[in-house]
Scaffold this motif. Structure first.
Motif: not given
Length: 121
Positions: A8-14, A55-60, A84-96
């Motif tokens: 599990v990789v997330d910069d938010s402890p919660t 997606v949104i992480l420090p360093q990389k 991720t909170s990045k919910s745009q279709d373009s974000d999803r496309f880029w992730g895939i």
């Protein structure tokens, strides 16, 4: 006990704790990381069965981590779900396009998270 390992990789402890708790409640072994470089090191070292990757992480950022893991013969078979909170279709496309095997947007329910895990592990 389940022998599958999830990173599990997330910069938010919660958010990280929510995902870890959901995974452990179903018997998965879980490791966690709070930033991209740490995620890369742990993925190479531990060879998890699945990575839940913010997606949104420090360093990389998560897109960079995903692309690098999928282009490495030692880690290319690891399933990666962008969470991720990045919910745009373009974000999803880029992730895939970076090699992600799935994409889950925050906020999510525990059932949604477990469903995407079960489909990919």
């Amino acid at each position: 006990m389940n022998d599958k390992l999830i990173l599990v990789v997330d910069d938010s402890p919660t958010d990280r704790q929510i995902a870890v708790a959901a995974c452990t409640s179903k018997g998965y072994r879980v490791e966690s990381a709070a930033e991209g470089e740490e995620a890369m090191r742990k993925a190479v070292e531990l060879k998890p069965d699945l990575i839940l990757l913010d997606v949104i992480l420090p360093q990389k950022n998560g897109f960079q981590v995903c692309r690098q893991l999928k282009s490495n013969p030692d880690t290319e078979a690891i399933k990666i779900i962008m969470v991720t909170s990045k919910s745009q279709d373009s974000d999803r496309f880029w992730g895939i396009k970076q090699g992600a095997d799935g994409y889950l947007t925050k906020p999510f329910s525990e059932d949604e998270l477990l469903d995407v895990i079960n489909k990919n592990i």
